[in-house]
Enzyme design. Structure first.
Site, PDB file in Angstrom:
ATOM      1  N   GLU A  19      33.606  59.827 -68.212  1.00  0.00           N
ATOM      2  CA  GLU A  19      34.761  58.376 -67.520  1.00  0.00           C
ATOM      3  C   GLU A  19      35.550  58.592 -66.371  1.00  0.00           C
ATOM      4  O   GLU A  19      36.371  59.273 -66.440  1.00  0.00           O
ATOM      5  CB  GLU A  19      35.369  57.888 -68.782  1.00  0.00           C
ATOM      6  CG  GLU A  19      36.354  56.700 -68.917  1.00  0.00           C
ATOM      7  CD  GLU A  19      37.632  56.401 -69.632  1.00  0.00           C
ATOM      8  OE1 GLU A  19      38.018  55.776 -69.617  1.00  0.00           O
ATOM      9  OE2 GLU A  19      37.310  57.227 -71.263  1.00  0.00           O
ATOM     10  N   LEU A  20      35.665  57.603 -65.190  1.00  0.00           N
ATOM     11  CA  LEU A  20      36.348  58.073 -63.726  1.00  0.00           C
ATOM     12  C   LEU A  20      37.166  56.695 -64.094  1.00  0.00           C
ATOM     13  O   LEU A  20      38.084  55.896 -64.455  1.00  0.00           O
ATOM     14  CB  LEU A  20      35.033  58.299 -62.930  1.00  0.00           C
ATOM     15  CG  LEU A  20      34.058  59.220 -63.504  1.00  0.00           C
ATOM     16  CD1 LEU A  20      33.294  59.728 -62.115  1.00  0.00           C
ATOM     17  CD2 LEU A  20      35.139  60.583 -63.964  1.00  0.00           C
TER      18      LEU A  20
END
Length: 463
Positions: A231-232
């Protein structure tokens, strides 16, 4: 001996000092995790649930104390921090616990005379969770609790800014009586993190952080046949149509832009408003922004605390200055916020107009209490601009037309599409992103799929 220091953004003091794990400690943790997992996978779901619910109980019993620690570590106002435990953490943990039986149940296939056939969801083994500082409990709970419920063991590495969060998990599972080795934490350097990811005993990596960090995780697992949930970043857009309830849109989008000092992966960083309501929307947005109180997050009346560190505030101010130098207009006078001090983490909220996509403020992640607002002539222009991004975590539309919202949502490249809300995670829905916002999924029934592997059973009963 290497020491990591947590510098509080409140006053620049050293709030926490912790010794980084030695090579021997890392080796011990990995060995324990592998050994414990062999036993843990044999436990019943009912047993796993009992331990996990007891751990949640610990968090709820200590929410105020945990909230105070969190304010000191990363600067969110004290009026909000305990709610990370009482609301989001509790809801996500309890939901993922409650659906484990269904999510992990054997998958039945068509009956065949003389055979018993089904697919079982086996735990992966050891899950390495690398968690960030901005929502340290909300991001980590997405992986920690379902990993344990699925029969995996967990090693948690929390951000240097929020090391006490990892220790709170350990205290919670100790309170619950969880068997030794099922959950562990390690304070690690970046190099040590890469080594752990590359270790053959780690079966899955759950990482939340920057795109740069995601590339580093990917590089570390490239030589292995495992995957990482990433999850960026985000540069999440909102689109306000002319049929929107403007007062509701303004209230929620101001909050979505500035809560947690804008330090949210799914916070609102760019807004597109139909030209027919643009002026009215901007005026209301600015008026509400001016009601925020920037200051000491330990005071109950503070609604906007410091950013996590001075460098982050300086970066955001640089984006603002570059946009203004390129023709944008800043609508908020920083002098309205006396606590605003250049060279410190205290940054006043800012609203920019006259912006376009040639400016970093509309294309590069800011992660600060700053938002750009652009007028658009129609839905097509809004879709084009929303999609003109390397990111795709969430996007929102503000309208009274559900059919239009669905039709437009089908065209927008995003992991979550909201109508008349933003900056929110529903644990019943998959949390995922596209493009440089990452890959994989947490939460919902689908989230369990990444934490297990399918194993087929094909049993011939009659010979």
């Amino acid at each position: 001996m290497s020491i990591q220091k947590t510098i509080s953004p409140i006053d620049g003091s050293v709030y926490v000092e912790r010794e980084l794990a030695s090579d021997a400690a890392v080796e011990t943790a990995l060995a324990k995790a592998v050994a414990a997992q062999k036993e843990w996978k044999q436990t019943s779901l009912a047993e796993r649930e009992r331990f996990c619910r007891k751990a949640v109980e610990y968090f709820l019993n200590n929410a105020d104390e945990i909230g105070l620690e969190l304010t000191w570590q990363m600067g969110r106002p004290i009026r909000y921090t305990a709610n990370e435990i009482r609301k989001g953490f509790k809801d996500r943990a309890n939901y993922m616990i409650s659906i484990a039986g269904t999510a992990l149940a054997d998958v039945q296939v068509a009956e065949m005379p003389g055979f018993k056939r089904f697919i079982r969801r086996d735990p992966l083994g050891v899950v390495f969770v690398v968690a960030p500082w901005n929502y340290p409990y909300l991001t980590s709970v997405n992986s920690v609790i379902p990993s344990i419920m699925a029969g995996n063991t967990v090693i948690l590495k929390h951000a240097q800014q929020t090391p006490l969060c990892a220790e709170r998990y350990a205290a919670a599972f100790e309170y619950a009586g969880l068997p030794e080795g099922v959950f562990q934490y390690l304070h690690l350097s970046h190099g040590q993190v890469a080594n752990v990811i590359g270790d053959a005993r780690v079966d899955y990596v759950a990482f939340t952080g920057s795109v740069e960090g995601g590339h580093a995780v990917q590089k570390a697992i490239n030589e292995r046949f495992i995957v990482g949930g990433l999850e960026l970043g985000g540069k999440d857009p909102a689109y306000v149509r002319p049929d929107a309830n403007l007062s509701d849109a303004i209230e929620n989008l101001v909050d979505g832009s500035f809560f947690n000092s804008g330090q949210s992966c799914c916070g609102i960083e760019r807004i597109y408003v139909h030209q027919d309501v643009y002026d009215k929307f901007v005026a209301g947005f600015v008026e509400l922004t001016k009601t925020y109180t920037l200051g000491d997050p330990l005071k109950e009346d503070t609604t906007l605390g410091p950013m996590v560190r001075t460098a982050a505030a300086t970066f955001a101010q640089k984006q603002i200055d570059e946009a203004v130098n390129s023709g944008a207009k800043a609508l908020i006078d920083p002098d309205l916020f006396p606590a605003n001090q250049p060279g410190t983490p205290y940054l006043a909220p800012q609203v920019l107009v006259g912006v376009d996509h040639s400016m970093d403020i509309m294309t590069e992640e800011t992660f600060a209490p700053v938002v750009g607002i652009m007028p658009v002539k129609d839905d097509q222009e809004a879709v084009r601009l929303m999609n003109d991004s390397q990111y795709g975590l969430t996007a929102s539309i503000w309208t009274s037309d559900v059919d239009a919202a669905l039709a437009i949502g089908e065209q927008v490249e995003t992991g979550t599409w909201f109508m008349n809300r933003c900056d929110y995670l529903d644990p019943e829905l998959a949390w995922t992103g596209v493009k440089n916002s990452g890959r994989g999924c947490t939460l919902s029934k689908v989230g369990y799929e990444a934490l297990t592997r399918p194993k087929s059973y094909h049993l011939k009963i009659n010979s």
